[in-house]
Motif scaffolding. Structure first.
Motif, PDB file in Angstrom:
ATOM      1  N   TYR A  28       0.817  -1.214   0.000  1.00 39.88           N
ATOM      2  CA  TYR A  28       0.000   0.000   0.000  1.00 39.88           C
ATOM      3  C   TYR A  28       0.856   1.272   0.000  1.00 39.88           C
ATOM      4  O   TYR A  28       0.330   2.375   0.059  1.00 39.88           O
ATOM      5  N   THR A 118      -8.235   0.195  13.539  1.00 38.95           N
ATOM      6  CA  THR A 118      -8.854  -1.072  13.163  1.00 38.95           C
ATOM      7  C   THR A 118      -9.012  -1.911  14.423  1.00 38.95           C
ATOM      8  O   THR A 118      -8.250  -1.748  15.373  1.00 38.95           O
ATOM      9  N   LYS A 140      -5.798  -3.301   4.848  1.00 40.74           N
ATOM     10  CA  LYS A 140      -6.617  -2.505   3.931  1.00 40.74           C
ATOM     11  C   LYS A 140      -7.293  -1.352   4.681  1.00 40.74           C
ATOM     12  O   LYS A 140      -7.313  -0.213   4.208  1.00 40.74           O
ATOM     13  N   GLU A 141      -7.849  -1.654   5.865  1.00 41.07           N
ATOM     14  CA  GLU A 141      -8.491  -0.607   6.676  1.00 41.07           C
ATOM     15  C   GLU A 141      -7.483   0.462   7.094  1.00 41.07           C
ATOM     16  O   GLU A 141      -7.793   1.655   7.068  1.00 41.07           O
ATOM     17  N   ASN A 143      -4.788   1.345   5.541  1.00 37.33           N
ATOM     18  CA  ASN A 143      -4.479   2.141   4.363  1.00 37.33           C
ATOM     19  C   ASN A 143      -5.612   3.113   4.044  1.00 37.33           C
ATOM     20  O   ASN A 143      -5.361   4.300   3.799  1.00 37.33           O
ATOM     21  N   GLU A 144      -6.841   2.624   4.053  1.00 38.45           N
ATOM     22  CA  GLU A 144      -7.978   3.487   3.715  1.00 38.45           C
ATOM     23  C   GLU A 144      -8.123   4.646   4.694  1.00 38.45           C
ATOM     24  O   GLU A 144      -8.406   5.769   4.305  1.00 38.45           O
ATOM     25  N   LYS A 145      -7.892   4.375   5.985  1.00 36.55           N
ATOM     26  CA  LYS A 145      -8.052   5.433   6.988  1.00 36.55           C
ATOM     27  C   LYS A 145      -6.899   6.430   7.009  1.00 36.55           C
ATOM     28  O   LYS A 145      -7.085   7.578   7.366  1.00 36.55           O
ATOM     29  N   ASN A 147      -4.476   6.772   4.236  1.00 40.20           N
ATOM     30  CA  ASN A 147      -4.095   7.260   2.891  1.00 40.20           C
ATOM     31  C   ASN A 147      -5.288   7.625   2.031  1.00 40.20           C
ATOM     32  O   ASN A 147      -5.119   8.081   0.906  1.00 40.20           O
ATOM     33  N   GLY A 148      -6.488   7.414   2.561  1.00 42.05           N
ATOM     34  CA  GLY A 148      -7.688   7.763   1.809  1.00 42.05           C
ATOM     35  C   GLY A 148      -7.971   6.792   0.760  1.00 42.05           C
ATOM     36  O   GLY A 148      -8.197   6.532  -0.229  1.00 42.05           O
TER      37      GLY A 148
END
Length: 148
Positions: A28, A118, A140-141, A143-145, A147-148
């Protein structure tokens, strides 16, 4: 984004978890640094955006000396503005003590002002395919939180 992973591994299970998570985070785009708790200092988290601790729970939740030392160090640092996640392994035969140290460290990070990004990942003994999917989902969570 910088991720600092500290792991404690008695049997190698938690080192495997750390390796899998580190690989996921690198995919990521995270800059990662990973180290065994025996060679780490909690202050190393101060230079990271994401603080991760992976631990085993021995028996009925007793922390080994290495874990207790790191836990005591962690309680003395300020991690406001940092994100954190905890993971670990344990043995369900210990009932209510299953992965107890994971939750002890979760509480310690919160007391330091870090924000949990997470839910804790708890694994019985060695990670199987379902557990690997949980590790991948946690990465994944993260990264999403972050790095958007």
């Amino acid at each position: 984004m910088k991720a600092k992973i500290v792991y404690a591994s008695l049997t190698g299970n938690d080192e495997d978890i750390a390796d899998m998570l580190e690989e996921d985070l690198q995919d990521y785009g995270f800059e990662t640094d990973s180290s065994d708790v025996s060679f780490a200092d909690a202050s190393e988290y101060e230079d990271a955006d994401l603080c991760i601790f992976i631990t085993y729970t021995y028996g009925e939740g007793t922390m080994t000396d290495d874990l207790a030392d790191f836990y005591d160090q962690l309680k003395d640092i300020d991690l406001n503005g940092k994100a954190f996640a905890v993971m670990g392994s344990g043995d369900k035969t210990y009932g209510e003590h299953f992965c107890e140290n994971v939750f002890d460290f979760e509480k310690a990070f919160k007391k330091c002002g870090a924000k949990e990004i997470t839910a804790p990942v708890t694994i019985e003994n060695a990670p199987d395919d379902d557990d690997i999917a949980l590790i991948d989902q946690a990465a994944k969570e993260m990264n999403e939180k972050l790095n958007g």
